[in-house]
Write a protein that holds these residues in place. Sequence first.
Motif, PDB file in Angstrom:
ATOM      1  N   LEU A 169     -27.954   8.522  -5.907  1.00 13.62           N
ATOM      2  CA  LEU A 169     -26.948   8.078  -6.853  1.00 13.62           C
ATOM      3  C   LEU A 169     -25.588   8.690  -6.576  1.00 13.62           C
ATOM      4  N   ARG A 170     -24.555   7.976  -6.993  1.00 10.82           N
ATOM      5  CA  ARG A 170     -23.222   8.554  -7.105  1.00 10.82           C
ATOM      6  C   ARG A 170     -23.180   9.277  -8.438  1.00 10.82           C
ATOM      7  N   PRO A 171     -22.269  10.212  -8.624  1.00 16.06           N
ATOM      8  CA  PRO A 171     -22.148  10.860  -9.932  1.00 16.06           C
ATOM      9  C   PRO A 171     -21.746   9.827 -10.989  1.00 16.06           C
ATOM     10  N   GLY A 172     -22.213  10.036 -12.221  1.00 17.98           N
ATOM     11  CA  GLY A 172     -21.809   9.158 -13.309  1.00 17.98           C
ATOM     12  C   GLY A 172     -22.911   8.920 -14.321  1.00 17.98           C
TER      13      GLY A 172
ATOM     14  N   THR B 211     -18.867   3.908 -14.899  1.00 17.45           N
ATOM     15  CA  THR B 211     -19.558   4.203 -13.647  1.00 17.45           C
ATOM     16  C   THR B 211     -19.615   2.947 -12.780  1.00 17.45           C
ATOM     17  N   LYS B 212     -19.036   3.048 -11.592  1.00 18.03           N
ATOM     18  CA  LYS B 212     -19.059   1.954 -10.621  1.00 18.03           C
ATOM     19  C   LYS B 212     -19.852   2.450  -9.425  1.00 18.03           C
TER      20      LYS B 212
ATOM     21  N   ASP C  87     -23.886   2.628 -15.573  1.00 18.24           N
ATOM     22  CA  ASP C  87     -23.448   2.214 -16.906  1.00 18.24           C
ATOM     23  C   ASP C  87     -21.957   1.877 -16.856  1.00 18.24           C
ATOM     24  N   GLY C  88     -21.661   0.603 -16.643  1.00 18.35           N
ATOM     25  CA  GLY C  88     -20.286   0.142 -16.557  1.00 18.35           C
ATOM     26  C   GLY C  88     -19.506   0.344 -17.843  1.00 18.35           C
TER      27      GLY C  88
END
Length: 132
Positions: free
Chosen positions: A75-78, A50-51, A45-46
């Motif tokens: 996933l990365r955190p975010g 979150t990138k 969710d940019g």
Amino acid sequence: ALSVAFLAAAALTGCGGEEKLYNVSGTVTWGGAPVPKGQISFDPDGTKGTKATQGFATVEDGRFNTAVAMKGQGLRPGHYVIRVSGFDGKPGMEAPFGNALFDEYKTTKEFPAADSTFDIDVPKAGPTAKKR
């Protein structure tokens, strides 16, 4: 010369490593019943900063795990927008997962810097998700 050595050291240590991805697993139900076959996309969710690259998982017999090779990616955190597609699991000529059970379902969630569990119950009437 010192700045060149610093840049070379930074290039060797900071740019070459792979980033840690965390696994998400859980269940997907539709009106309380396990979804036979499906797919989940975890879209960063940019709008919330979150990138990251997209995560995904295949749903089989109501369960998913982003750690399963070739059937998921962590996933990365975010913050993520989660899109779920569910099918009856009875393959046809142009429908390898079978017929759609419901229109694409969307929900959102913030994932931590840790492996986590996320259960989704797609309602037969309105959009809600069970989060933990």
